[in-house]
Motif scaffolding. Sequence first.
Motif: not given
Length: 234
Positions: A38-41, A130-134, A137-139
């Motif tokens: 959800s945060l990645v997209c 990689a998804l967790e890195v993104i 960033k947003y969290l």
Amino acid sequence: SLNKSDIYLSAISSFECLDLTLDAAKSGGKLLLANKESLVCAGKLMQEELALSNCTILPVDSEHCAIFQCLKGSNVNEVEKVLLTASGGPFYSWSLKRMKNVTVAEASNHPRWKMGIKISIDSATMFNKALEVIEAKYLFNLHPSQIEVIIHRESIIHSMVEYVDGSVVAQLGEPDMRGAIGYALNYPLRKPNNSKKLNLTVTRDLTFREPNVNKFPALGMAQEVMKRGGLFGT
């Protein structure tokens, strides 16, 4: 749209529940986020909805739950960087040549965590990291340069935060998702659960290594996604 609730847990795999997660973000309640896609997209959109509704977002991923706990009582402006730990998956010590012939069974055999097939496969290639890195960033409103992945095979330290004064705060525990889920469900309280207790005299050694970005190129892709922004994460 969703019926009014106090707590929402977004845990459907992939970005199929993006619309439901956005609805939950508008609720003004508590959003427990286990769905990193959800945060990645739609990270920026999620941030905007959370700010408008004053919804409290609580990460359920073990790494992000750890960062959340390490940041408690501190200002994000005091953060130098976050150290996102990764087990390295089942192929950490394999050569690229050997990895060309892996089987599904080998890829789904995670060395530390018992997870569903999708996240296990993603973890084998470090695509999940990689998804967790993104997601981080947003969290936590971080600049991409503030997020560092570090290989920690034992999965005892779930992540760390380094502050501008050089102090590093870590959250430790057995690799058991009941800890992160229980923390989020009971927040702001802490309540007992039946997860295994950590015994450092038994664990003994904690090791740390840099990830091999040539063998696991998804980590570089995450940096490119954050650099480009917008809907590139999709």
